[in-house]
Design a protein around this motif. Structure first.
Motif, short mmCIF file in Angstrom:
data_model
loop_
_atom_site.label_atom_id
_atom_site.label_comp_id
_atom_site.label_asym_id
_atom_site.label_seq_id
_atom_site.Cartn_x
_atom_site.Cartn_y
_atom_site.Cartn_z
N GLU A 76 -3.60 3.38 -6.99
CA GLU A 76 -5.00 3.00 -7.14
C GLU A 76 -5.90 4.24 -7.10
O GLU A 76 -6.84 4.37 -7.91
CB GLU A 76 -5.41 2.02 -6.04
CG GLU A 76 -6.81 1.46 -6.25
CD GLU A 76 -7.21 0.44 -5.19
OE1 GLU A 76 -6.82 0.63 -4.01
OE2 GLU A 76 -7.90 -0.51 -5.55
N GLU A 77 -5.58 5.14 -6.18
CA GLU A 77 -6.38 6.37 -6.09
C GLU A 77 -6.30 7.17 -7.38
O GLU A 77 -7.29 7.71 -7.88
CB GLU A 77 -5.91 7.23 -4.90
CG GLU A 77 -6.44 6.68 -3.58
CD GLU A 77 -5.68 7.25 -2.37
OE1 GLU A 77 -4.78 8.10 -2.57
OE2 GLU A 77 -5.98 6.81 -1.25
N HIS A 78 -5.08 7.20 -7.93
CA HIS A 78 -4.86 7.92 -9.18
C HIS A 78 -5.70 7.30 -10.31
O HIS A 78 -6.35 7.99 -11.09
CB HIS A 78 -3.37 7.87 -9.51
CG HIS A 78 -3.01 8.60 -10.78
ND1 HIS A 78 -3.06 9.97 -10.89
CD2 HIS A 78 -2.59 8.13 -11.99
CE1 HIS A 78 -2.70 10.31 -12.11
NE2 HIS A 78 -2.41 9.22 -12.80
N LEU A 79 -5.67 5.95 -10.35
CA LEU A 79 -6.44 5.25 -11.39
C LEU A 79 -7.93 5.50 -11.21
O LEU A 79 -8.66 5.76 -12.18
CB LEU A 79 -6.14 3.75 -11.34
CG LEU A 79 -4.74 3.31 -11.78
CD1 LEU A 79 -4.51 1.84 -11.46
CD2 LEU A 79 -4.53 3.58 -13.27
N ALA A 115 0.85 -1.19 0.00
CA ALA A 115 0.00 0.00 0.00
C ALA A 115 0.88 1.24 0.00
O ALA A 115 0.61 2.22 -0.65
CB ALA A 115 -0.90 -0.02 1.23
N ARG A 116 2.01 1.13 0.73
CA ARG A 116 3.03 2.17 0.70
C ARG A 116 4.35 1.55 0.27
O ARG A 116 4.43 0.34 0.08
CB ARG A 116 3.16 2.80 2.10
CG ARG A 116 1.91 3.58 2.52
CD ARG A 116 1.92 3.91 3.99
NE ARG A 116 2.98 4.83 4.37
CZ ARG A 116 2.84 6.17 4.40
NH1 ARG A 116 1.70 6.73 4.08
NH2 ARG A 116 3.84 6.93 4.76
N LEU A 117 5.35 2.38 0.11
CA LEU A 117 6.66 1.87 -0.34
C LEU A 117 7.59 1.67 0.87
O LEU A 117 7.75 2.58 1.68
CB LEU A 117 7.27 2.87 -1.32
CG LEU A 117 8.66 2.53 -1.87
CD1 LEU A 117 8.63 1.25 -2.68
CD2 LEU A 117 9.18 3.70 -2.72
N ASN A 166 7.09 5.14 2.66
CA ASN A 166 6.83 6.30 1.81
C ASN A 166 5.44 6.16 1.20
O ASN A 166 5.03 5.07 0.82
CB ASN A 166 7.91 6.33 0.72
CG ASN A 166 7.85 7.61 -0.07
OD1 ASN A 166 6.90 7.83 -0.82
ND2 ASN A 166 8.84 8.46 0.12
N PRO A 167 4.69 7.29 1.08
CA PRO A 167 3.32 7.18 0.57
C PRO A 167 3.20 6.78 -0.91
O PRO A 167 2.11 6.46 -1.35
CB PRO A 167 2.73 8.58 0.80
CG PRO A 167 3.89 9.47 1.03
CD PRO A 167 5.00 8.64 1.57
N VAL A 168 4.33 6.77 -1.65
CA VAL A 168 4.21 6.41 -3.08
C VAL A 168 4.04 4.91 -3.23
O VAL A 168 4.93 4.22 -3.73
CB VAL A 168 5.47 6.80 -3.88
CG1 VAL A 168 5.10 6.99 -5.34
CG2 VAL A 168 6.12 8.00 -3.31
N ARG A 212 7.21 9.16 -10.15
CA ARG A 212 7.32 9.57 -8.73
C ARG A 212 7.94 8.45 -7.89
O ARG A 212 8.80 8.68 -7.05
CB ARG A 212 5.94 9.90 -8.17
CG ARG A 212 5.49 11.34 -8.45
CD ARG A 212 4.04 11.53 -8.02
NE ARG A 212 3.80 11.17 -6.63
CZ ARG A 212 2.69 10.57 -6.19
NH1 ARG A 212 1.72 10.27 -7.03
NH2 ARG A 212 2.54 10.29 -4.92
N CYS A 213 7.48 7.26 -8.17
CA CYS A 213 7.96 6.11 -7.39
C CYS A 213 9.44 5.88 -7.65
O CYS A 213 10.22 5.66 -6.72
CB CYS A 213 7.14 4.88 -7.75
SG CYS A 213 7.49 3.48 -6.70
#
Lengths: 368, 214
Positions: free
Chosen positions: A260-263, A231-233, A252-254, A293-294
């Protein structure tokens, strides 16, 4: 006093071994040495084993015979050499031992049964717990029982234990229903009581790293930076096979959640992201922004770690489909010439397979 | 060049089943000969088989010379340095005159292992590798030999297990010949030409599996 050279020989070593009854008990140091080597490399000759372990030919002979009779290792086809009689390669026997792995997450719970060479024999995914449900532990216990009973009866005794991968990252814990983290504390005890089998509990990211190390992309590697895309990195440093975990480790939040939120914001469902063995749907360029970003985050961690020690390898493991890891890996590799970046190779949930590797580590592997 | 000493009884000597000690398979046909052929030029294969040889007993009938223990030491010294000693004995210890259970025969093998280690006649005074070979079990029908070998057959089936226990506790190599050959029906405890051939090939593989480096 009698001459002890002629005291009755000690039969303990081979007592009952042909029945395989004690096959999955904790092994002696020298036996672990041999099993660890065979976990890393299959098809070694007794001479190879002797050279790598420093054990005498006679000691290797006794250990190999004993492990063979217990069904933990097996001889392969004789290989004809250039001269002299053929040599006989030794490998772990897949049916020699089994283990169950459980990975608990806010979104789903994965239960796998693996054999001694890491092949997944059974895999079940349980849906996330609804906030209103008090517990799903009884369902979980039943799933573990079914995974164990999927084996032929005479092989059930060869289950070395159950590994449990628990999330500890505060951000990921917060994603689950209230009180979820508190309930994790009792799961191992519940399973142990219900099934009477040993439980090994570990941090989930560390478990995933252990899985890639024993059965996946990092099998032959000693030192590397390990990334886990959940879910996070997350990341871990692995030196000489040892996985380091700091108490102030942050994620990290990426992660997949942000992807998924972006999609979803663009009208696409992201369910496939959470299923390692699914085919990755074509998101039509929607992922590229997130990938960039990732990769920047991965690159920044890699650069930081490289300040302190020479790293030539990084691994990107994930519960997401392989294509995503592969894309991240190749992009990261381009930014870091001289570093080889490898996508995780475990076929299903790395956390669950990693959890299942824990009983094997504990019983069959030497501490490096 | 490496040296292997094949120390055994009539089944190392190559006595023809149903025959007398004067009837012997040719050097190429006996298992040490097969071994010589399989291992090739890198090995020097020494044959030391004697009909009626026991592990550690003076035979009250056949004579003290059948005692493997007293002959082993001078034999090792005559052939030093030795890289590998193969011990294939035990059947003669099951003769009624000795009245030994299989576990005691295994103790006799253990005794020979201790002697080999003590003498350390390997290269540079090291202990040679030692390979214990359990003979295949006797057949139920051993004809006129039944009196001499009274009560021996059930014990002969236990030799492999008991030898392996000793081999394990003394950390030496072990091979159960009963997994690849059987005794010949002509007398029920000697080996046919085919059995010699198979045994020689299997032992060559066992020797190779030990691993010798350069």
């Amino acid at each position: 006093m009698p001459d002890m050279r002629f005291a009755p020989p000690n039969p303990i070593r081979i007592a009952d071994r042909s029945s395989g009854m004690n096959a999955v008990s904790v092994r002696s140091y020298n036996e672990r040495l041999v099993l660890s080597l065979l976990l890393q490399t299959k098809g070694m000759s007794r001479m190879d084993i002797g050279k790598k372990t420093g054990l005498s030919a006679q000691t290797v002979s006794v250990i190999v015979r004993s492990l063979e009779q217990e069904g933990l290792i097996a001889k392969g086809e004789a290989q004809k050499g250039r001269m002299g009689p053929p040599t006989i390669p030794l490998s772990l026997k897949p049916s020699g031992a089994y283990a169950v792995g459980i990975s608990l997450g806010h979104r789903q719970t994965d239960v796998v049964l693996i054999d001694f060479v890491g092949q997944v024999k059974a895999h079940k995914t349980l849906p996330a717990l609804e906030p209103s449900e008090p517990t799903n532990h009884s369902v979980l216990v039943e799933t573990v029982r079914q995974a164990m009973e999927a084996l032929p009866k005479k092989e059930i005794d060869r289950i070395a234990g159950v590994g449990l991968a628990l999330p500890e990252d505060s951000h990921e814990l917060a994603l689950g229903p209230a009180g979820m983290a508190g309930r994790y504390g009792t799961i191992s005890q519940e399973i142990e009581e219900a099934l009477g089998i040993e439980i090994y509990v570990h941090n989930d990211i560390t478990a995933a790293a252990a899985g890639e190390s024993m059965f996946g992309a990092a099998k032959s590697m000693d030192d590397y930076l390990f990334f886990y895309l959940g879910a996070r990195l997350h990341h871990r440093l692995v030196l000489n096979h040892q996985i380091f975990q700091s108490s102030v480790q942050t994620s990290n939040p990426v992660g997949l959640l942000s992807l998924e939120e972006h999609l979803q914001a663009h009208g696409q469902a992201g369910d496939a992201l959470w299923n390692r063995s699914s085919d990755c749907p074509d998101f039509g360029g929607l992922t590229s922004h997130w990938i960039d970003r990732c990769v920047l985050e991965l690159s920044s961690s890699l650069s930081s770690a490289s300040q302190f020690l020479p790293l030539s390898t990084a691994i990107v493991s994930s519960s997401a489909p392989r294509e995503i890891c592969a894309e991240l890996a190749s992009a990261l590799e381009k930014m870091h010439p001289g570093v080889s970046v490898i996508a995780g190779e475990l076929h299903s949930s790395p956390k669950a397979v990693g959890a299942a590797s824990l009983p094997f580590s504990s019983k069959f592997v030497v501490e490096s | 060049m490496k040296t292997v000493l094949c120390f055994g009884d009539s089944n190392t000597y190559g006595q023809v089943p149903g025959g007398t000690p004067l009837e012997r398979f040719t050097p190429e046909a006996r298992w040490p000969g097969v071994l010589r052929h399989e291992l090739g030029v890198g090995w020097y294969v020494l044959e030391e088989g004697l009909s009626g040889r026991t592990t550690v007993h003076n035979d009250p009938i056949e004579g003290d010379l059948k005692n493997g223990r007293t002959y082993l030491r001078p034999c090792l010294m005559s052939h030093a340095p030795i890289d590998l000693v193969i011990l294939m004995l035990g059947t003669n210890d099951l003769k009624a005159r000795f009245g030994q259970p299989a576990s005691e025969v295994a103790m006799g093998i253990g005794c020979l292992i201790h002697d080999i280690k003590e003498l350390a006649s390997g290269p540079s005074g090291k202990i040679p590798e030692i390979l214990v070979v359990a003979p295949p079990p006797m057949l139920d029908d051993i004809g006129e030999w039944q009196g001499i070998f009274a009560y021996a057959q059930p014990k002969s089936h236990q030799l492999a297990h008991d030898f392996e226990v000793v081999a394990d506790s003394l950390e030496v190599h072990f091979f159960d010949a009963g997994t690849v050959i059987t005794s010949d029906p002509a007398d029920g405890f000697h080996l046919s030409k085919d059995a010699h051939e198979t045994l020689g090939k299997c032992l060559a593989q066992e020797i190779e599996a030990i691993g010798w480096g350069d």
